[in-house]
Design a protein around this motif. Structure first.
Motif, mmCIF file in Angstrom:
data_model
loop_
_atom_site.group_PDB
_atom_site.id
_atom_site.type_symbol
_atom_site.label_atom_id
_atom_site.label_comp_id
_atom_site.label_asym_id
_atom_site.label_seq_id
_atom_site.Cartn_x
_atom_site.Cartn_y
_atom_site.Cartn_z
ATOM 1 N N GLY A 258 10.640 -0.441 -5.190
ATOM 2 C CA GLY A 258 9.726 -1.569 -5.405
ATOM 3 C C GLY A 258 10.034 -2.730 -4.479
ATOM 4 N N ALA A 259 11.328 -3.051 -4.343
ATOM 5 C CA ALA A 259 11.724 -4.141 -3.444
ATOM 6 C C ALA A 259 11.388 -3.799 -1.999
ATOM 7 C CB ALA A 259 13.214 -4.420 -3.592
ATOM 8 N N GLY A 260 11.579 -2.522 -1.609
ATOM 9 C CA GLY A 260 11.262 -2.099 -0.241
ATOM 10 C C GLY A 260 9.795 -2.259 0.078
ATOM 11 N N ILE A 261 8.934 -1.829 -0.835
ATOM 12 C CA ILE A 261 7.485 -1.964 -0.623
ATOM 13 C C ILE A 261 7.091 -3.434 -0.556
ATOM 14 C CG2 ILE A 261 5.227 -1.539 -1.667
ATOM 15 C CD1 ILE A 261 6.412 1.047 -2.851
ATOM 16 N N SER A 262 7.624 -4.228 -1.471
ATOM 17 C CA SER A 262 7.291 -5.651 -1.512
ATOM 18 C C SER A 262 7.719 -6.358 -0.228
ATOM 19 C CB SER A 262 7.972 -6.305 -2.713
ATOM 20 O OG SER A 262 7.756 -7.698 -2.711
ATOM 21 N N MET A 263 8.950 -6.104 0.219
ATOM 22 C CA MET A 263 9.456 -6.740 1.434
ATOM 23 C C MET A 263 8.712 -6.273 2.680
ATOM 24 S SD MET A 263 11.807 -9.050 1.013
ATOM 25 C CE MET A 263 12.806 -9.062 2.506
ATOM 26 N N ALA A 264 8.318 -4.988 2.701
ATOM 27 C CA ALA A 264 7.586 -4.463 3.854
ATOM 28 C C ALA A 264 6.258 -5.197 4.026
ATOM 29 C CB ALA A 264 7.347 -2.965 3.689
ATOM 30 N N PHE A 265 5.527 -5.352 2.943
ATOM 31 C CA PHE A 265 4.245 -6.054 3.022
ATOM 32 C C PHE A 265 4.441 -7.536 3.326
ATOM 33 C CE2 PHE A 265 2.497 -2.287 1.022
ATOM 34 C CZ PHE A 265 1.227 -2.230 1.582
ATOM 35 N N ALA A 266 5.453 -8.147 2.706
ATOM 36 C CA ALA A 266 5.699 -9.572 2.941
ATOM 37 C C ALA A 266 6.011 -9.843 4.411
ATOM 38 C CB ALA A 266 6.841 -10.056 2.056
ATOM 39 N N GLU A 267 6.838 -8.992 5.012
ATOM 40 C CA GLU A 267 7.201 -9.181 6.424
ATOM 41 C C GLU A 267 6.026 -8.884 7.340
ATOM 42 O OE1 GLU A 267 9.181 -10.152 9.762
ATOM 43 O OE2 GLU A 267 9.911 -10.443 7.714
ATOM 44 N N THR B 75 15.548 -2.619 3.050
ATOM 45 C CA THR B 75 15.604 -3.101 1.668
ATOM 46 C C THR B 75 15.852 -1.939 0.714
ATOM 47 O OG1 THR B 75 14.045 -4.900 2.181
ATOM 48 C CG2 THR B 75 14.340 -4.331 -0.138
ATOM 49 N N ALA B 76 15.098 -0.861 0.915
ATOM 50 C CA ALA B 76 15.266 0.313 0.053
ATOM 51 C C ALA B 76 16.664 0.903 0.198
ATOM 52 C CB ALA B 76 14.208 1.357 0.398
#
Length: 317
Positions: free
Chosen positions: A213-222, A247-248
């Protein structure tokens, strides 16, 4: 589409003229893309573009003498087997080593084309000009091979520093941000679940979900933060992929020990993994961000310990 052997002498010259015009535009594109960060290399591409224009004019002058003013529209993509140019000049930012390799390949292909065309030409003037141009393209190939060595040591050092800065902006910074977020932000839910349930499999599932979840969120945010056109931070998709994957990885590192059925062993190993992760983050900050190791370690460890403690307290309550 025609095969090369089917081209008339008029079409061969027209193709050569079109080829020189396109190559000059490619070199101009390289120069334009590199001018701000690599001015010395850009100047050399400007020079190569100007020489290609000179070749174009020589070919056009001979063509007009032989065939008049009408110039058939024929390009490399109209000839079967003629090597197509990959449009790397459309990339921003443009990798300087990629342009040097590409220029070397361009000149090699063009020289080969001129030699083959000269072999099939029945006109003495055309054959002589094509042979001469092949020799000049060989010199360009050598120049492309030595492009990095032709630049002064001071300019080369500046270019290396710029390349390092771009690498930092495009890969290290987003990767480090992802690794820090994944390693630190997932500590609380993971250890809260561990001390609340004492169930290693449930804890692993919580850690896995938090990491992904954190990986997906950070990918889109960046990826959505900026398109890189003004900051020079590179393609948003690449930055997003780097940030999200790191992140993942950061989150999964201390979740994997909970695949071990024994809670005490899994938790002890997770503690060790967290310590290693924080040390790696500190080393990266020292290596690439010019942050003293002790200072970097203090900043990272304090944040990690606070999140880690919050997770244990919440899980134990």
């Amino acid at each position: 589409m025609k095969r090369f052997a089917e081209l008339s002498e008029q079409e061969v010259l027209a193709l050569a003229i079109s080829n020189e015009d396109e190559d000059s535009r490619i070199y101009r594109s390289f120069a334009d893309a590199l001018r701000q960060s690599y001015p010395d290399t850009a100047a050399m591409y400007d020079k190569m573009a100007q020489e290609e224009i000179g070749h174009h004019d020589m070919l056009l002058e001979l063509y007009r003498k032989k065939f008049g003013d009408f110039l058939p529209l024929i390009r490399r993509q109209n000839v079967k087997g003629f090597v197509e140019r990959r449009p790397i000049w459309l990339n921003r930012p443009l990798a300087i080593d990629a342009t040097r390799k590409f220029a070397e390949e361009m000149e090699l292909e063009t020289a080969r084309f001129y030699r083959r065309a000269a072999e099939t030409s029945k006109d003495t003037a055309v054959r002589e000009l094509l042979t001469k141009l092949a020799a000049e393209e060989d010199k360009h190939e050598e120049l492309a091979q030595e492009l990095g060595n032709k630049i002064s040591p001071k300019a080369r050092a500046t270019e290396d520093q710029t390349a390092k800065r771009l690498f930092m902006l495009q890969y290290i910074q987003p990767g480090l941000a992802g690794l820090m977020d994944g390693s630190v932000s997932t500590l609380a839910p993971l250890f809260a679940a561990a001390f609340a349930t004492h169930n290693t499999w449930s804890t692993f599932l919580v850690g896995l979900a938090a990491a992904i979840g954190a990986g997906i969120s950070m990918a889109f945010a960046e990826a959505l933060s900026d398109d890189g056109s003004l900051t020079g931070r590179g393609a948003p998709v690449v930055r997003g992929a780097v940030t999200g994957s790191m992140t993942a990885i950061g989150g999964l590192g201390h979740a994997l020990p909970y695949l071990i059925p024994n809670f005490f062993v899994a938790t002890s190993l997770a503690f060790v993994v967290v310590a290693i992760e924080l040390a790696v983050i500190s080393w990266i900050r020292m290596r690439y961000m010019d942050t003293p190791f002790l200072q970097a370690a203090f900043q990272v460890v304090v944040g990690g310990v606070l999140v880690f403690a919050a997770g244990i307290l919440i899980g134990s309550s």
